[in-house]
Design a protein around this motif. Structure first.
Motif, PDB file in Angstrom:
ATOM      1  N   ASP A 145      -3.343 -22.717  -9.510  1.00 45.05           N
ATOM      2  CA  ASP A 145      -3.081 -21.482 -10.256  1.00 45.05           C
ATOM      3  C   ASP A 145      -4.105 -20.402  -9.887  1.00 45.05           C
ATOM      4  N   ILE A 146      -5.336 -20.819  -9.641  1.00 42.83           N
ATOM      5  CA  ILE A 146      -6.372 -19.867  -9.221  1.00 42.83           C
ATOM      6  C   ILE A 146      -6.017 -19.277  -7.858  1.00 42.83           C
ATOM      7  N   LEU A 147      -5.596 -20.134  -6.952  1.00 40.14           N
ATOM      8  CA  LEU A 147      -5.191 -19.655  -5.618  1.00 40.14           C
ATOM      9  C   LEU A 147      -3.976 -18.741  -5.711  1.00 40.14           C
ATOM     10  N   ASP A 148      -3.044 -19.062  -6.606  1.00 35.50           N
ATOM     11  CA  ASP A 148      -1.888 -18.185  -6.812  1.00 35.50           C
ATOM     12  C   ASP A 148      -2.340 -16.804  -7.285  1.00 35.50           C
ATOM     13  N   ALA A 149      -3.314 -16.781  -8.212  1.00 36.91           N
ATOM     14  CA  ALA A 149      -3.814 -15.504  -8.741  1.00 36.91           C
ATOM     15  C   ALA A 149      -4.483 -14.686  -7.647  1.00 36.91           C
ATOM     16  N   LEU A 150      -5.272 -15.339  -6.801  1.00 35.87           N
ATOM     17  CA  LEU A 150      -5.926 -14.635  -5.692  1.00 35.87           C
ATOM     18  C   LEU A 150      -4.891 -14.117  -4.696  1.00 35.87           C
ATOM     19  N   GLN A 151      -3.901 -14.939  -4.401  1.00 35.71           N
ATOM     20  CA  GLN A 151      -2.870 -14.534  -3.451  1.00 35.71           C
ATOM     21  C   GLN A 151      -2.068 -13.350  -3.986  1.00 35.71           C
ATOM     22  N   SER A 152      -1.729 -13.399  -5.274  1.00 36.95           N
ATOM     23  CA  SER A 152      -0.978 -12.309  -5.884  1.00 36.95           C
ATOM     24  C   SER A 152      -1.771 -11.001  -5.851  1.00 36.95           C
ATOM     25  N   ALA A 153      -3.095 -11.122  -6.014  1.00 38.04           N
ATOM     26  CA  ALA A 153      -3.946  -9.934  -6.026  1.00 38.04           C
ATOM     27  C   ALA A 153      -4.349  -9.481  -4.630  1.00 38.04           C
ATOM     28  N   GLY A 154      -4.050 -10.300  -3.621  1.00 37.10           N
ATOM     29  CA  GLY A 154      -4.453  -9.961  -2.257  1.00 37.10           C
ATOM     30  C   GLY A 154      -5.953 -10.007  -2.061  1.00 37.10           C
TER      31      GLY A 154
ATOM     32  N   ASP B  87      -7.605 -33.209  -1.495  1.00 34.75           N
ATOM     33  CA  ASP B  87      -7.447 -32.881  -0.074  1.00 34.75           C
ATOM     34  C   ASP B  87      -6.445 -31.757   0.176  1.00 34.75           C
ATOM     35  N   ASP B  88      -5.265 -31.841  -0.445  1.00 35.73           N
ATOM     36  CA  ASP B  88      -4.249 -30.816  -0.208  1.00 35.73           C
ATOM     37  C   ASP B  88      -4.731 -29.442  -0.678  1.00 35.73           C
ATOM     38  N   THR B  89      -5.498 -29.406  -1.759  1.00 36.63           N
ATOM     39  CA  THR B  89      -5.998 -28.134  -2.258  1.00 36.63           C
ATOM     40  C   THR B  89      -7.057 -27.564  -1.324  1.00 36.63           C
ATOM     41  N   VAL B  90      -7.906 -28.427  -0.778  1.00 40.41           N
ATOM     42  CA  VAL B  90      -8.898 -27.962   0.204  1.00 40.41           C
ATOM     43  C   VAL B  90      -8.193 -27.380   1.422  1.00 40.41           C
ATOM     44  N   ARG B  91      -7.136 -28.039   1.855  1.00 38.93           N
ATOM     45  CA  ARG B  91      -6.367 -27.514   2.999  1.00 38.93           C
ATOM     46  C   ARG B  91      -5.789 -26.140   2.659  1.00 38.93           C
ATOM     47  N   ARG B  92      -5.281 -25.994   1.447  1.00 41.84           N
ATOM     48  CA  ARG B  92      -4.687 -24.711   1.059  1.00 41.84           C
ATOM     49  C   ARG B  92      -5.748 -23.616   0.996  1.00 41.84           C
ATOM     50  N   ILE B  93      -6.936 -23.929   0.494  1.00 38.98           N
ATOM     51  CA  ILE B  93      -8.024 -22.944   0.436  1.00 38.98           C
ATOM     52  C   ILE B  93      -8.271 -22.347   1.807  1.00 38.98           C
ATOM     53  N   VAL B  94      -8.373 -23.203   2.805  1.00 42.54           N
ATOM     54  CA  VAL B  94      -8.653 -22.733   4.165  1.00 42.54           C
ATOM     55  C   VAL B  94      -7.438 -22.035   4.758  1.00 42.54           C
ATOM     56  N   ALA B  95      -6.252 -22.599   4.536  1.00 41.33           N
ATOM     57  CA  ALA B  95      -5.034 -22.029   5.114  1.00 41.33           C
ATOM     58  C   ALA B  95      -4.755 -20.619   4.616  1.00 41.33           C
ATOM     59  N   GLU B  96      -5.193 -20.306   3.382  1.00 42.40           N
ATOM     60  CA  GLU B  96      -4.931 -18.981   2.815  1.00 42.40           C
ATOM     61  C   GLU B  96      -6.058 -17.989   3.089  1.00 42.40           C
TER      62      GLU B  96
ATOM     63  N   HIS C  29     -15.289 -20.761 -11.770  1.00 41.20           N
ATOM     64  CA  HIS C  29     -15.221 -22.217 -11.713  1.00 41.20           C
ATOM     65  C   HIS C  29     -13.777 -22.659 -11.479  1.00 41.20           C
ATOM     66  N   HIS C  30     -13.410 -23.792 -12.020  1.00 36.97           N
ATOM     67  CA  HIS C  30     -12.045 -24.312 -11.892  1.00 36.97           C
ATOM     68  C   HIS C  30     -11.555 -24.756 -13.264  1.00 36.97           C
ATOM     69  N   SER C  31     -11.832 -23.934 -14.276  1.00 34.03           N
ATOM     70  CA  SER C  31     -11.468 -24.292 -15.647  1.00 34.03           C
ATOM     71  C   SER C  31     -10.060 -23.809 -15.980  1.00 34.03           C
ATOM     72  N   ARG C  32      -9.604 -24.159 -17.166  1.00 31.28           N
ATOM     73  CA  ARG C  32      -8.270 -23.726 -17.598  1.00 31.28           C
ATOM     74  C   ARG C  32      -8.205 -22.219 -17.764  1.00 31.28           C
ATOM     75  N   ALA C  33      -9.354 -21.591 -18.044  1.00 35.54           N
ATOM     76  CA  ALA C  33      -9.370 -20.142 -18.261  1.00 35.54           C
ATOM     77  C   ALA C  33      -9.528 -19.348 -16.965  1.00 35.54           C
ATOM     78  N   THR C  34      -9.816 -20.026 -15.861  1.00 30.05           N
ATOM     79  CA  THR C  34     -10.217 -19.301 -14.655  1.00 30.05           C
ATOM     80  C   THR C  34      -9.096 -18.462 -14.054  1.00 30.05           C
ATOM     81  N   ALA C  35      -7.906 -19.018 -13.944  1.00 32.47           N
ATOM     82  CA  ALA C  35      -6.809 -18.279 -13.300  1.00 32.47           C
ATOM     83  C   ALA C  35      -6.531 -16.966 -14.028  1.00 32.47           C
ATOM     84  N   GLN C  36      -6.472 -17.020 -15.379  1.00 31.45           N
ATOM     85  CA  GLN C  36      -6.232 -15.787 -16.133  1.00 31.45           C
ATOM     86  C   GLN C  36      -7.408 -14.835 -15.999  1.00 31.45           C
TER      87      GLN C  36
END
Length: 356
Positions: free
Chosen positions: A180-189, A205-214, A316-323
């Motif tokens: 969700d955090i990565l989605d928020a960053l992607q949406s905001a560019g 692992d898949d999330t680490v791959r996505r961090i780098v891929a984006e 961080h990576h908390s429940r509140a972070t994406a918002q």
């Protein structure tokens, strides 16, 4: 008895008065001074600065009529130390000068006095019953009353100043909140830097791959103190990079330390820099790990309006972070604040002032 806000310990300012720090208040500004150093806290404006007009990111708060100040900042400024000890199931924060005995010796010799002080604070009599006349008394013995939260500050939409740029950094292991955090960053560019623990068993692992891929910068997070052997530090980073390269095809040369790079010795920093790493610290914690998204956003945006410097903001990576990210990046867009990612060519910002 401390309270925590934004990941920081806070105590009443009077705690420092017993250790030679003088305090005065004028027009809602609390000034604390000792050894030629001064900190001024504006309770209304939410800023803090020293005698050289350097600003800091941990303001004071008024809770139930008592002004609470940040322990780490005050101790660092006035040459004091602090630690936490667990006594009778409660966390006690101890502020000391350099002449104090060790925590273990102190706790052993003063355990009765400490427990008595805890009971007095909680309103518990020697018989174990609550004292209704004590305003700190809990409604039952196991649940002490906590101070009322300060109101969420208003966000200034037309600030007189704003950061030159903001590095968005995320500390800790990826978890179920990270997509969700990565989605928020992607949406905001927006681009960011992710400090991953050197203990790769905590990675998704898949999330680490996505961090780098984006297009975000992968970085590594040490958990070291001054006693850690420099070779152990570089070996742990090398092992983490082996895993990172296997997953993503890239390695990380940006490094931070959990308790700040200033906690590393010169020999440790020399070893890290000599191995090709650059040292970074966040100067401002958004508070998203311990606060609601609304409060984390408001306090961070409020701080943005108090400086024109380049800031490194820790999330961080908390429940509140994406918002928090959604609100904060929207504010940054409205104010025209850029958020570049950290790269090897970027001059490091850290608490050790090591720009190599």
């Amino acid at each position: 008895m401390p309270t925590r806000m934004g990941g920081e310990y806070y105590v009443p300012y009077s705690v420092f008065s017993t250790l030679g720090v003088s305090a005065s208040s004028e027009e809602s500004v609390l000034s604390m001074s000792a050894n030629g150093e001064t900190l001024s806290f504006s309770l209304n404006e939410g800023y803090v600065y020293d005698q050289n007009l350097n600003s800091y990111d941990t303001p004071a708060y008024s809770l139930n009529g008592t002004v609470y100040v940040p322990v780490r900042l005050c101790c660092g400024k006035f040459g004091l130390g602090y630690s936490t000890i667990s006594v009778a199931g409660e966390t006690v924060l101890r502020v000391t000068d350099g002449s104090a005995q060790s925590d273990s010796s102190f706790a052993a010799s003063k355990s009765g006095e400490i427990e008595s002080a805890i009971n007095t604070y909680l309103g518990i009599s020697d018989s174990g019953q609550s004292d209704p006349s004590n305003p700190n008394a809990p409604s039952n013995q196991q649940t002490p009353e906590t101070p009322a939260e300060p109101p969420i500050p208003e966000v200034e939409e037309e600030p007189e100043q704003k950061p030159a740029s903001v590095y968005l950094t995320f500390y800790g292991a990826p978890n179920t909140n990270t997509p969700d955090i990565l989605d928020a960053l992607q949406s905001a560019g927006r681009q960011a830097t992710f400090f991953l623990p050197v203990d790769t068993s905590t990675w998704v692992d898949d999330t680490v791959r996505r961090i780098v891929a984006e297009g975000h910068t992968p970085a590594l997070l040490l958990d070291a103190d001054s006693q850690t052997d420099p070779e152990t530090l570089t070996a742990s980073l090398a092992a983490a990079n082996d895993r990172l390269t296997l997953l993503t095809g890239v390695s990380a040369r940006i490094v931070s330390n959990k308790d700040g790079c200033a906690e590393l010795t010169e020999a440790q920093r020399d070893a890290l820099v000599g191995a090709g790493y650059r040292l970074w610290d966040a100067a401002l914690d958004s508070g998203d790990e311990t606060q609601s998204a609304a409060r984390a956003y408001a306090t961070t945006a409020q701080y943005f309006a108090s400086t024109s410097a380049t800031l490194v903001v820790r999330l961080h990576h908390s429940r509140a972070t994406a918002q928090t990210v959604q609100s904060l990046t929207a504010y940054m867009s409205r104010q025209g604040i850029p958020s570049p990612r950290i790269t090897l060519s970027t001059t490091p910002i850290n608490g050790a002032s090591d720009i190599r």
